[in-house]
Design a protein around this motif. Structure first.
Motif, PDB file in Angstrom:
ATOM      1  N   VAL A 333     -22.306  17.069   0.288  1.00  0.00           N
ATOM      2  CA  VAL A 333     -22.273  17.238  -1.169  1.00  0.00           C
ATOM      3  C   VAL A 333     -20.908  16.946  -1.781  1.00  0.00           C
ATOM      4  CG1 VAL A 333     -24.179  18.894  -1.234  1.00  0.00           C
ATOM      5  CG2 VAL A 333     -21.842  19.717  -0.873  1.00  0.00           C
ATOM      6  N   CYS A 334     -19.964  16.478  -0.983  1.00  0.00           N
ATOM      7  CA  CYS A 334     -18.616  16.269  -1.515  1.00  0.00           C
ATOM      8  C   CYS A 334     -18.025  14.940  -1.053  1.00  0.00           C
ATOM      9  CB  CYS A 334     -17.717  17.447  -1.131  1.00  0.00           C
ATOM     10  SG  CYS A 334     -16.024  17.306  -1.774  1.00  0.00           S
ATOM     11  N   ARG A 335     -17.262  14.946   0.021  1.00  0.00           N
ATOM     12  CA  ARG A 335     -16.563  13.774   0.568  1.00  0.00           C
ATOM     13  C   ARG A 335     -15.337  13.378  -0.245  1.00  0.00           C
ATOM     14  NH1 ARG A 335     -21.483  13.147   0.142  1.00  0.00           N
ATOM     15  NH2 ARG A 335     -21.483  11.515  -1.441  1.00  0.00           N
ATOM     16  N   GLY A 336     -14.959  14.218  -1.214  1.00  0.00           N
ATOM     17  CA  GLY A 336     -13.778  13.919  -2.008  1.00  0.00           C
ATOM     18  C   GLY A 336     -13.957  12.652  -2.820  1.00  0.00           C
ATOM     19  N   CYS A 337     -12.885  12.186  -3.440  1.00  0.00           N
ATOM     20  CA  CYS A 337     -12.912  10.929  -4.195  1.00  0.00           C
ATOM     21  C   CYS A 337     -12.312   9.843  -3.317  1.00  0.00           C
ATOM     22  CB  CYS A 337     -12.129  11.063  -5.495  1.00  0.00           C
ATOM     23  SG  CYS A 337     -12.024   9.511  -6.426  1.00  0.00           S
ATOM     24  N   ARG A 338     -13.133   8.879  -2.936  1.00  0.00           N
ATOM     25  CA  ARG A 338     -12.685   7.802  -2.066  1.00  0.00           C
ATOM     26  C   ARG A 338     -11.697   6.881  -2.771  1.00  0.00           C
ATOM     27  NH1 ARG A 338     -11.846   9.012   1.819  1.00  0.00           N
ATOM     28  NH2 ARG A 338     -12.049  11.069   0.953  1.00  0.00           N
ATOM     29  N   ALA A 339     -11.801   6.750  -4.095  1.00  0.00           N
ATOM     30  CA  ALA A 339     -10.878   5.892  -4.838  1.00  0.00           C
ATOM     31  C   ALA A 339      -9.479   6.497  -4.858  1.00  0.00           C
ATOM     32  CB  ALA A 339     -11.380   5.679  -6.263  1.00  0.00           C
ATOM     33  N   VAL A 340      -9.387   7.791  -5.089  1.00  0.00           N
ATOM     34  CA  VAL A 340      -8.089   8.471  -5.079  1.00  0.00           C
ATOM     35  C   VAL A 340      -7.475   8.397  -3.685  1.00  0.00           C
ATOM     36  CG1 VAL A 340      -6.925  10.697  -5.324  1.00  0.00           C
ATOM     37  CG2 VAL A 340      -8.645  10.010  -7.001  1.00  0.00           C
ATOM     38  N   ALA A 341      -8.298   8.622  -2.665  1.00  0.00           N
ATOM     39  CA  ALA A 341      -7.804   8.563  -1.287  1.00  0.00           C
ATOM     40  C   ALA A 341      -7.243   7.181  -0.976  1.00  0.00           C
ATOM     41  CB  ALA A 341      -8.926   8.922  -0.315  1.00  0.00           C
ATOM     42  N   TYR A 342      -7.992   6.137  -1.309  1.00  0.00           N
ATOM     43  CA  TYR A 342      -7.558   4.772  -1.008  1.00  0.00           C
ATOM     44  C   TYR A 342      -6.301   4.389  -1.789  1.00  0.00           C
ATOM     45  CZ  TYR A 342      -7.627  -0.282  -0.393  1.00  0.00           C
ATOM     46  OH  TYR A 342      -7.267  -1.567  -0.091  1.00  0.00           O
ATOM     47  N   ALA A 343      -6.245   4.764  -3.054  1.00  0.00           N
ATOM     48  CA  ALA A 343      -5.090   4.398  -3.881  1.00  0.00           C
ATOM     49  C   ALA A 343      -3.793   4.991  -3.343  1.00  0.00           C
ATOM     50  CB  ALA A 343      -5.314   4.857  -5.320  1.00  0.00           C
ATOM     51  N   ASN A 344      -3.897   6.134  -2.695  1.00  0.00           N
ATOM     52  CA  ASN A 344      -2.700   6.804  -2.180  1.00  0.00           C
ATOM     53  C   ASN A 344      -2.320   6.387  -0.768  1.00  0.00           C
ATOM     54  OD1 ASN A 344      -1.573   9.202  -4.005  1.00  0.00           O
ATOM     55  ND2 ASN A 344      -3.779   9.058  -4.356  1.00  0.00           N
ATOM     56  N   THR A 345      -3.285   5.894   0.012  1.00  0.00           N
ATOM     57  CA  THR A 345      -3.003   5.629   1.423  1.00  0.00           C
ATOM     58  C   THR A 345      -3.383   4.227   1.879  1.00  0.00           C
ATOM     59  OG1 THR A 345      -5.183   6.378   2.153  1.00  0.00           O
ATOM     60  CG2 THR A 345      -3.460   8.065   1.919  1.00  0.00           C
ATOM     61  N   LYS A 346      -4.159   3.506   1.050  1.00  0.00           N
ATOM     62  CA  LYS A 346      -4.737   2.204   1.439  1.00  0.00           C
ATOM     63  C   LYS A 346      -5.700   2.349   2.612  1.00  0.00           C
ATOM     64  CE  LYS A 346      -2.408   0.375  -1.794  1.00  0.00           C
ATOM     65  NZ  LYS A 346      -3.092   0.257  -3.108  1.00  0.00           N
ATOM     66  N   ASP A 347      -6.178   3.554   2.821  1.00  0.00           N
ATOM     67  CA  ASP A 347      -7.160   3.813   3.876  1.00  0.00           C
ATOM     68  C   ASP A 347      -8.364   4.486   3.229  1.00  0.00           C
ATOM     69  OD1 ASP A 347      -8.685   4.541   6.035  1.00  0.00           O
ATOM     70  OD2 ASP A 347      -7.196   5.889   6.929  1.00  0.00           O
ATOM     71  N   TYR A 348      -9.484   3.772   3.180  1.00  0.00           N
ATOM     72  CA  TYR A 348     -10.680   4.298   2.535  1.00  0.00           C
ATOM     73  C   TYR A 348     -11.123   5.615   3.167  1.00  0.00           C
ATOM     74  CZ  TYR A 348     -15.576   4.690   1.133  1.00  0.00           C
ATOM     75  OH  TYR A 348     -16.778   5.155   0.654  1.00  0.00           O
ATOM     76  N   PHE A 349     -10.909   5.784   4.455  1.00  0.00           N
ATOM     77  CA  PHE A 349     -11.393   6.954   5.172  1.00  0.00           C
ATOM     78  C   PHE A 349     -10.348   8.071   5.271  1.00  0.00           C
ATOM     79  CE2 PHE A 349     -14.077   3.480   6.808  1.00  0.00           C
ATOM     80  CZ  PHE A 349     -15.322   3.998   6.492  1.00  0.00           C
ATOM     81  N   SER A 350      -9.274   7.981   4.511  1.00  0.00           N
ATOM     82  CA  SER A 350      -8.278   9.050   4.533  1.00  0.00           C
ATOM     83  C   SER A 350      -8.767  10.255   3.736  1.00  0.00           C
ATOM     84  CB  SER A 350      -6.947   8.562   3.959  1.00  0.00           C
ATOM     85  OG  SER A 350      -7.084   8.223   2.591  1.00  0.00           O
ATOM     86  N   LYS A 351      -8.166  11.388   3.942  1.00  0.00           N
ATOM     87  CA  LYS A 351      -8.560  12.615   3.246  1.00  0.00           C
ATOM     88  C   LYS A 351      -8.190  12.527   1.771  1.00  0.00           C
ATOM     89  CE  LYS A 351      -8.004  17.630   3.199  1.00  0.00           C
ATOM     90  NZ  LYS A 351      -7.425  18.822   3.834  1.00  0.00           N
ATOM     91  N   ASP A 352      -9.037  13.074   0.942  1.00  0.00           N
ATOM     92  CA  ASP A 352      -8.718  13.184  -0.480  1.00  0.00           C
ATOM     93  C   ASP A 352      -7.430  13.995  -0.610  1.00  0.00           C
ATOM     94  OD1 ASP A 352      -8.546  14.114  -3.168  1.00  0.00           O
ATOM     95  OD2 ASP A 352     -10.707  13.911  -3.431  1.00  0.00           O
ATOM     96  N   PRO A 353      -6.352  13.450  -1.171  1.00  0.00           N
ATOM     97  CA  PRO A 353      -5.070  14.122  -1.207  1.00  0.00           C
ATOM     98  C   PRO A 353      -5.035  15.376  -2.086  1.00  0.00           C
ATOM     99  CG  PRO A 353      -4.980  12.160  -2.550  1.00  0.00           C
ATOM    100  CD  PRO A 353      -6.289  12.114  -1.811  1.00  0.00           C
ATOM    101  N   GLN A 354      -6.076  15.572  -2.899  1.00  0.00           N
ATOM    102  CA  GLN A 354      -6.095  16.770  -3.749  1.00  0.00           C
ATOM    103  C   GLN A 354      -7.105  17.809  -3.286  1.00  0.00           C
ATOM    104  OE1 GLN A 354      -6.354  14.062  -6.977  1.00  0.00           O
ATOM    105  NE2 GLN A 354      -4.603  14.950  -8.041  1.00  0.00           N
ATOM    106  N   CYS A 355      -7.690  17.585  -2.111  1.00  0.00           N
ATOM    107  CA  CYS A 355      -8.583  18.575  -1.534  1.00  0.00           C
ATOM    108  C   CYS A 355      -7.744  19.698  -0.907  1.00  0.00           C
ATOM    109  CB  CYS A 355      -9.470  17.942  -0.472  1.00  0.00           C
ATOM    110  SG  CYS A 355     -10.474  19.140   0.452  1.00  0.00           S
ATOM    111  N   TRP A 356      -8.036  20.937  -1.277  1.00  0.00           N
ATOM    112  CA  TRP A 356      -7.257  22.062  -0.778  1.00  0.00           C
ATOM    113  C   TRP A 356      -7.957  22.804   0.351  1.00  0.00           C
ATOM    114  CZ3 TRP A 356      -9.814  21.783  -5.433  1.00  0.00           C
ATOM    115  CH2 TRP A 356     -10.919  22.621  -5.609  1.00  0.00           C
ATOM    116  N   ARG A 357      -9.162  22.388   0.697  1.00  0.00           N
ATOM    117  CA  ARG A 357      -9.948  23.142   1.671  1.00  0.00           C
ATOM    118  C   ARG A 357      -9.430  22.906   3.090  1.00  0.00           C
ATOM    119  NH1 ARG A 357     -15.634  23.355   3.833  1.00  0.00           N
ATOM    120  NH2 ARG A 357     -16.436  25.419   3.304  1.00  0.00           N
TER     121      ARG A 357
END
Length: 359
Positions: A333-357
């Motif tokens: 039901v989540c998976r974070g935001c893949r666009a935010v993750a990619y923009a920050n790391t250039k890795d589509y499968f990286s963790k959402d940088p604003q996920c606190w869990r």
């Protein structure tokens, strides 16, 4: 607790296939966070899809939606879609094909004639942006734009067109957004939502404007409190948008999330690969416009081919590869935001940088 439950309405099973279609780059605004470089807003790409090509794409959308047994939907966007010279021809054709039509645009040029044409062509929703209160909003979108937007909401309401207000969350405006939600409601908007800033395009130098994970968590709780207040004032639950997948973390913390099958497939969260595609001015196809990874060009393959058989899109659907999500019980039901993750790391499968869990 009852009010809180009303806020987080369960979404229905997907009943539409959505094509977010950027039909022009032309735009009057020069927003600081826009993913379209400003120099592209003066003129469209020389490779812009023709009207005839566009008609074919609408036909493909209808055929694919029929095959999937869902309704076809187009969100015309840009730039400002109303600035494309043959926009009204395109709009009329989509309406003739019984496509659900939304506009992601600006509050101008909403002349009486344009408003009448929107109604005649059964435009169901019109989305405008409010980025803060007047000073903040105008600093982002241009002087005088705040009042023009409120006037645009009034005009759209006058013609019975459902108005949605969208904000882009950054350090510059997040403290004002609870008040912005109230302004939107009092101005007559039927829906309010927000998305996080993605540092691409003009926004590529705004990475420091992103909130830290715990700051974003606190922001979501502040928005929740404001939503509760607005519902008590008469706002309908449908006014409350929850576009960001990280809302599910808040639900889980509060113990109000609805039960779901953790062993089942994707239910909600990030929309990539679920029920739509994005099409750019030159025919480039994306899984999400804020994710700058092109799947190819619509001149080379059909919408059906892209959605069902694109190797890149099918790779992006491999949720179990997402770092920080693969072992999380909210992955469905989540998976974070893949666009935010990619923009920050250039890795589509990286963790959402604003996920606190941490779980």
């Amino acid at each position: 607790m009852d009010n809180k439950r009303k806020i987080f309405i369960s979404k229905p099973i997907e009943t539409t296939f959505v094509l977010q279609w950027h039909i022009t780059n032309k735009c009057e605004n020069r927003c600081a966070h826009c993913y379209i470089p400003h120099f592209e807003k003066e003129n469209d790409s020389p490779f812009r899809l023709t009207l005839e090509e566009s008609y074919r794409i609408i036909d493909e959308l209808v055929e694919l939606s029929n095959e999937l047994n869902v309704y076809p939907r187009i969100n015309f966007s840009g730039g400002n879609p109303l600035l494309r010279e043959d926009f009204w021809d395109l709009l009329h054709y989509a309406n003739e094909k019984d496509v659900f039509i939304g506009i992601l645009g600006n509050p101008f040029p909403l002349t009486r004639r344009n408003l009448e044409s929107l109604c005649e062509n059964n435009v169901q929703r019109y989305q405008v942006s409010l980025e803060g209160l007047e000073r903040t909003h105008d600093s982002i979108r241009g002087r005088g734009n705040y009042r023009q937007t409120l006037e645009g909401i009034r005009k759209l309401n006058e013609f019975g067109i459902w108005v949605s207000v969208m904000s882009t969350v950054s350090r510059r405006n997040y403290l004002e957004l609870p008040s912005v939600a109230e302004v939107a409601y009092l101005s007559g908007a039927k829906h309010f939502d927000f998305a996080r800033i993605v540092p691409i395009g003009e926004g590529k130098n705004l990475s420091k404007e992103q909130l830290e994970p715990n700051e974003y968590r606190e922001f979501l709780f502040r928005m929740l409190k404001k939503y509760e207040e607005l519902i008590k004032k008469g706002a309908k639950p449908s006014f409350i948008g929850r576009k960001d997948p990280l809302w599910f973390l808040i639900e889980e913390e509060m113990g109000i999330s609805r039960p779901f099958d953790k062993e089942g497939g994707i239910i909600e969260g990030c929309s990539i690969g679920k029920n739509g595609l994005c099409l750019d001015v030159d025919g480039s196809v994306y899984s999400c416009r804020r994710l700058p990874i092109t799947l190819g060009n619509i001149r080379d393959r059909s919408l059906r081919d892209f959605f069902l058989f694109s190797e890149k899109l099918n790779e992006q659907r491999e949720s179990e590869r997402i770092k920080g999500c693969c072992d999380c019980d909210l992955i469905n039901v989540c998976r974070g935001c893949r666009a935010v993750a990619y923009a920050n790391t250039k890795d589509y499968f990286s963790k959402d940088p604003q996920c606190w869990r941490k779980k």
